[in-house]
Design a protein around this motif. Structure first.
Motif, PDB file in Angstrom:
ATOM      1  N   ASP A   1      -0.639  26.322 -28.021  1.00  0.00           N
ATOM      2  CA  ASP A   1      -0.715  27.315 -26.963  1.00  0.00           C
ATOM      3  C   ASP A   1      -1.952  28.203 -27.110  1.00  0.00           C
ATOM      4  O   ASP A   1      -2.242  28.674 -28.209  1.00  0.00           O
ATOM      5  CB  ASP A   1       0.559  28.162 -26.990  1.00  0.00           C
ATOM      6  N   ASN A   2      -2.651  28.438 -26.020  1.00  0.00           N
ATOM      7  CA  ASN A   2      -3.827  29.322 -25.976  1.00  0.00           C
ATOM      8  C   ASN A   2      -4.996  28.801 -26.817  1.00  0.00           C
ATOM      9  O   ASN A   2      -5.445  29.459 -27.756  1.00  0.00           O
ATOM     10  CB  ASN A   2      -3.471  30.746 -26.428  1.00  0.00           C
ATOM     11  N   CYS A   3      -5.493  27.634 -26.447  1.00  0.00           N
ATOM     12  CA  CYS A   3      -6.589  27.012 -27.205  1.00  0.00           C
ATOM     13  C   CYS A   3      -7.974  27.557 -26.861  1.00  0.00           C
ATOM     14  O   CYS A   3      -8.921  27.341 -27.617  1.00  0.00           O
ATOM     15  CB  CYS A   3      -6.613  25.510 -26.938  1.00  0.00           C
ATOM     16  N   GLU A   4      -8.100  28.262 -25.715  1.00  0.00           N
ATOM     17  CA  GLU A   4      -9.440  28.513 -25.167  1.00  0.00           C
ATOM     18  C   GLU A   4     -10.414  29.205 -26.120  1.00  0.00           C
ATOM     19  O   GLU A   4     -11.585  28.863 -26.149  1.00  0.00           O
ATOM     20  CB  GLU A   4      -9.375  29.289 -23.852  1.00  0.00           C
ATOM     21  N   HIS A   5      -9.952  30.138 -26.934  1.00  0.00           N
ATOM     22  CA  HIS A   5     -10.913  30.893 -27.763  1.00  0.00           C
ATOM     23  C   HIS A   5     -11.269  30.175 -29.065  1.00  0.00           C
ATOM     24  O   HIS A   5     -12.168  30.613 -29.783  1.00  0.00           O
ATOM     25  CB  HIS A   5     -10.387  32.307 -28.046  1.00  0.00           C
ATOM     26  N   VAL A   6     -10.574  29.082 -29.357  1.00  0.00           N
ATOM     27  CA  VAL A   6     -10.896  28.260 -30.535  1.00  0.00           C
ATOM     28  C   VAL A   6     -10.944  26.795 -30.107  1.00  0.00           C
ATOM     29  O   VAL A   6     -10.523  25.897 -30.836  1.00  0.00           O
ATOM     30  CB  VAL A   6      -9.861  28.463 -31.673  1.00  0.00           C
ATOM     31  N   VAL A   7     -11.484  26.557 -28.904  1.00  0.00           N
ATOM     32  CA  VAL A   7     -11.342  25.238 -28.281  1.00  0.00           C
ATOM     33  C   VAL A   7     -12.000  24.118 -29.083  1.00  0.00           C
ATOM     34  O   VAL A   7     -11.443  23.028 -29.199  1.00  0.00           O
ATOM     35  CB  VAL A   7     -11.812  25.265 -26.795  1.00  0.00           C
ATOM     36  N   GLU A   8     -13.165  24.367 -29.685  1.00  0.00           N
ATOM     37  CA  GLU A   8     -13.814  23.294 -30.452  1.00  0.00           C
ATOM     38  C   GLU A   8     -12.971  22.923 -31.666  1.00  0.00           C
ATOM     39  O   GLU A   8     -12.784  21.747 -31.963  1.00  0.00           O
ATOM     40  CB  GLU A   8     -15.227  23.684 -30.910  1.00  0.00           C
ATOM     41  N   ALA A   9     -12.474  23.926 -32.374  1.00  0.00           N
ATOM     42  CA  ALA A   9     -11.654  23.672 -33.563  1.00  0.00           C
ATOM     43  C   ALA A   9     -10.352  22.974 -33.173  1.00  0.00           C
ATOM     44  O   ALA A   9      -9.911  22.034 -33.850  1.00  0.00           O
ATOM     45  CB  ALA A   9     -11.360  24.981 -34.292  1.00  0.00           C
ATOM     46  N   ALA A  10      -9.735  23.415 -32.087  1.00  0.00           N
ATOM     47  CA  ALA A  10      -8.492  22.785 -31.627  1.00  0.00           C
ATOM     48  C   ALA A  10      -8.751  21.335 -31.251  1.00  0.00           C
ATOM     49  O   ALA A  10      -7.969  20.439 -31.598  1.00  0.00           O
ATOM     50  CB  ALA A  10      -7.916  23.563 -30.440  1.00  0.00           C
ATOM     51  N   ALA A  11      -9.866  21.082 -30.571  1.00  0.00           N
ATOM     52  CA  ALA A  11     -10.208  19.721 -30.150  1.00  0.00           C
ATOM     53  C   ALA A  11     -10.429  18.811 -31.352  1.00  0.00           C
ATOM     54  O   ALA A  11      -9.923  17.680 -31.393  1.00  0.00           O
ATOM     55  CB  ALA A  11     -11.456  19.750 -29.264  1.00  0.00           C
ATOM     56  N   ARG A  12     -11.171  19.302 -32.347  1.00  0.00           N
ATOM     57  CA  ARG A  12     -11.409  18.497 -33.561  1.00  0.00           C
ATOM     58  C   ARG A  12     -10.100  18.138 -34.240  1.00  0.00           C
ATOM     59  O   ARG A  12      -9.872  16.995 -34.645  1.00  0.00           O
ATOM     60  CB  ARG A  12     -12.288  19.266 -34.558  1.00  0.00           C
ATOM     61  N   LEU A  13      -9.217  19.132 -34.357  1.00  0.00           N
ATOM     62  CA  LEU A  13      -7.937  18.911 -35.027  1.00  0.00           C
ATOM     63  C   LEU A  13      -7.082  17.912 -34.250  1.00  0.00           C
ATOM     64  O   LEU A  13      -6.540  16.968 -34.824  1.00  0.00           O
ATOM     65  CB  LEU A  13      -7.186  20.236 -35.176  1.00  0.00           C
ATOM     66  N   VAL A  14      -6.974  18.102 -32.948  1.00  0.00           N
ATOM     67  CA  VAL A  14      -6.147  17.222 -32.125  1.00  0.00           C
ATOM     68  C   VAL A  14      -6.672  15.789 -32.184  1.00  0.00           C
ATOM     69  O   VAL A  14      -5.906  14.844 -32.344  1.00  0.00           O
ATOM     70  CB  VAL A  14      -6.090  17.735 -30.662  1.00  0.00           C
ATOM     71  N   GLU A  15      -7.982  15.633 -32.079  1.00  0.00           N
ATOM     72  CA  GLU A  15      -8.557  14.287 -32.112  1.00  0.00           C
ATOM     73  C   GLU A  15      -8.222  13.590 -33.430  1.00  0.00           C
ATOM     74  O   GLU A  15      -7.786  12.441 -33.451  1.00  0.00           O
ATOM     75  CB  GLU A  15     -10.069  14.351 -31.891  1.00  0.00           C
ATOM     76  N   GLU A  16      -8.394  14.300 -34.526  1.00  0.00           N
ATOM     77  CA  GLU A  16      -8.097  13.732 -35.846  1.00  0.00           C
ATOM     78  C   GLU A  16      -6.621  13.375 -35.981  1.00  0.00           C
ATOM     79  O   GLU A  16      -6.260  12.294 -36.434  1.00  0.00           O
ATOM     80  CB  GLU A  16      -8.498  14.742 -36.924  1.00  0.00           C
ATOM     81  N   LEU A  17      -5.742  14.277 -35.554  1.00  0.00           N
ATOM     82  CA  LEU A  17      -4.305  14.018 -35.678  1.00  0.00           C
ATOM     83  C   LEU A  17      -3.867  12.858 -34.793  1.00  0.00           C
ATOM     84  O   LEU A  17      -3.053  12.026 -35.215  1.00  0.00           O
ATOM     85  CB  LEU A  17      -3.503  15.279 -35.355  1.00  0.00           C
ATOM     86  N   LEU A  18      -4.371  12.786 -33.573  1.00  0.00           N
ATOM     87  CA  LEU A  18      -3.974  11.694 -32.685  1.00  0.00           C
ATOM     88  C   LEU A  18      -4.449  10.349 -33.221  1.00  0.00           C
ATOM     89  O   LEU A  18      -3.761   9.343 -33.079  1.00  0.00           O
ATOM     90  CB  LEU A  18      -4.481  11.923 -31.258  1.00  0.00           C
ATOM     91  N   GLU A  19      -5.627  10.338 -33.863  1.00  0.00           N
ATOM     92  CA  GLU A  19      -6.126   9.083 -34.457  1.00  0.00           C
ATOM     93  C   GLU A  19      -5.250   8.649 -35.620  1.00  0.00           C
ATOM     94  O   GLU A  19      -5.043   7.460 -35.838  1.00  0.00           O
ATOM     95  CB  GLU A  19      -7.566   9.273 -34.957  1.00  0.00           C
ATOM     96  N   ARG A  20      -4.747   9.610 -36.384  1.00  0.00           N
ATOM     97  CA  ARG A  20      -4.055   9.284 -37.635  1.00  0.00           C
ATOM     98  C   ARG A  20      -2.536   9.275 -37.537  1.00  0.00           C
ATOM     99  O   ARG A  20      -1.878   8.797 -38.469  1.00  0.00           O
ATOM    100  CB  ARG A  20      -4.506  10.267 -38.721  1.00  0.00           C
ATOM    101  N   CYS A  21      -1.982   9.813 -36.456  1.00  0.00           N
ATOM    102  CA  CYS A  21      -0.530   9.954 -36.344  1.00  0.00           C
ATOM    103  C   CYS A  21      -0.064   9.286 -35.049  1.00  0.00           C
ATOM    104  O   CYS A  21      -0.033   9.927 -33.992  1.00  0.00           O
ATOM    105  CB  CYS A  21      -0.155  11.434 -36.345  1.00  0.00           C
ATOM    106  N   PRO A  22       0.301   8.002 -35.124  1.00  0.00           N
ATOM    107  CA  PRO A  22       0.546   7.224 -33.903  1.00  0.00           C
ATOM    108  C   PRO A  22       1.709   7.710 -33.038  1.00  0.00           C
ATOM    109  O   PRO A  22       1.751   7.413 -31.856  1.00  0.00           O
ATOM    110  CB  PRO A  22       0.815   5.811 -34.421  1.00  0.00           C
ATOM    111  N   GLU A  23       2.660   8.453 -33.612  1.00  0.00           N
ATOM    112  CA  GLU A  23       3.835   8.890 -32.848  1.00  0.00           C
ATOM    113  C   GLU A  23       3.726  10.340 -32.382  1.00  0.00           C
ATOM    114  O   GLU A  23       4.667  10.896 -31.842  1.00  0.00           O
ATOM    115  CB  GLU A  23       5.095   8.757 -33.716  1.00  0.00           C
ATOM    116  N   LEU A  24       2.564  10.957 -32.616  1.00  0.00           N
ATOM    117  CA  LEU A  24       2.382  12.364 -32.263  1.00  0.00           C
ATOM    118  C   LEU A  24       1.926  12.507 -30.823  1.00  0.00           C
ATOM    119  O   LEU A  24       1.081  11.748 -30.345  1.00  0.00           O
ATOM    120  CB  LEU A  24       1.339  12.994 -33.190  1.00  0.00           C
ATOM    121  N   THR A  25       2.487  13.499 -30.130  1.00  0.00           N
ATOM    122  CA  THR A  25       2.045  13.876 -28.783  1.00  0.00           C
ATOM    123  C   THR A  25       1.715  15.369 -28.825  1.00  0.00           C
ATOM    124  O   THR A  25       2.385  16.131 -29.516  1.00  0.00           O
ATOM    125  CB  THR A  25       3.164  13.614 -27.751  1.00  0.00           C
ATOM    126  N   VAL A  26       0.680  15.755 -28.081  1.00  0.00           N
ATOM    127  CA  VAL A  26       0.263  17.158 -28.050  1.00  0.00           C
ATOM    128  C   VAL A  26       0.250  17.635 -26.598  1.00  0.00           C
ATOM    129  O   VAL A  26      -0.299  16.967 -25.721  1.00  0.00           O
ATOM    130  CB  VAL A  26      -1.138  17.347 -28.678  1.00  0.00           C
TER     131      VAL A  26
END
Length: 182
Positions: free
Chosen positions: A133-158
């Motif tokens: 929730d409320n990613c806008e002020h840390v959007v680059e960091a949130a994006a990096r984290l989400v991308e990494e987690l989605l690549e490594r965690c096949p059953e995860l949804t965000v």
């Protein structure tokens, strides 16, 4: 049959009813069935947070290992985003048990200082939904984290809420308009 037990998670109980967004909720539920990252996009005050939590509540039983809300509004340091999510999913202390755990613990000691590694390990085999929730002020960091987690965690949804897109491959953007006053 007894009711099935509530899956784990940290969503708060709702205090008021939520009307006028039923169609949005259904559409976003469909989005989550087809995309692993759905971002609710809109201006401040449009109701993205509340909508994300309502949707999360409706998909709770599909997420066997829970629905977890990570509130990023209080996070002012982008480097603290992974730690905030780790805390939200209750995985600050991932404990290893069983044969070989000592060796893994020794090998993983330095890795376990890295919250991204710990998160990926925690979420790796779990079927769960994380609401960011409320990613806008840390959007680059949130994006990096989400991308990494989605690549490594096949059953995860965000399900993310933001005033701007995360820009992660596969992201489905769902604009949220403020509800007009009745």
């Amino acid at each position: 049959r007894p009711p099935s037990p509530r899956p784990p998670g940290n969503l708060r109980a709702r205090l008021t009813s939520f009307v006028g967004r039923e169609v949005d909720i259904e559409v976003i539920r469909g989005d989550l069935a087809s995309a692993r990252l759905v971002t609710l996009l809109g201006p401040g005050g449009a109701g993205k947070t509340r909508l994300s939590q309502e949707v999360a509540e409706t998909v709770r039983y599909a997420a066997r290992d829970g629905v977890w809300l990570a509130e990023l509004a209080p996070v002012d340091d982008p480097d603290a985003v992974p730690e905030a999510v780790l805390t939200a999913v209750g995985a600050r202390e991932t404990v290893l048990y069983g044969a070989g755990a000592e060796a893994m613990r020794a090998a993983g000691a330095e890795r376990h200082d890295d919250p991204v590694e710990r998160l990926a390990e925690h979420c790796g085999r779990r079927r769960m939904l994380i609401v960011l929730d409320n990613c806008e002020h840390v959007v680059e960091a949130a994006a990096r984290l989400v991308e990494e987690l989605l690549e490594r965690c096949p059953e995860l949804t965000v399900l993310a809420t933001s005033r701007e897109p995360l820009g992660v491959p596969g992201e489905l953007l769902r604009p949220v308009e403020p509800v007009p006053e009745p």
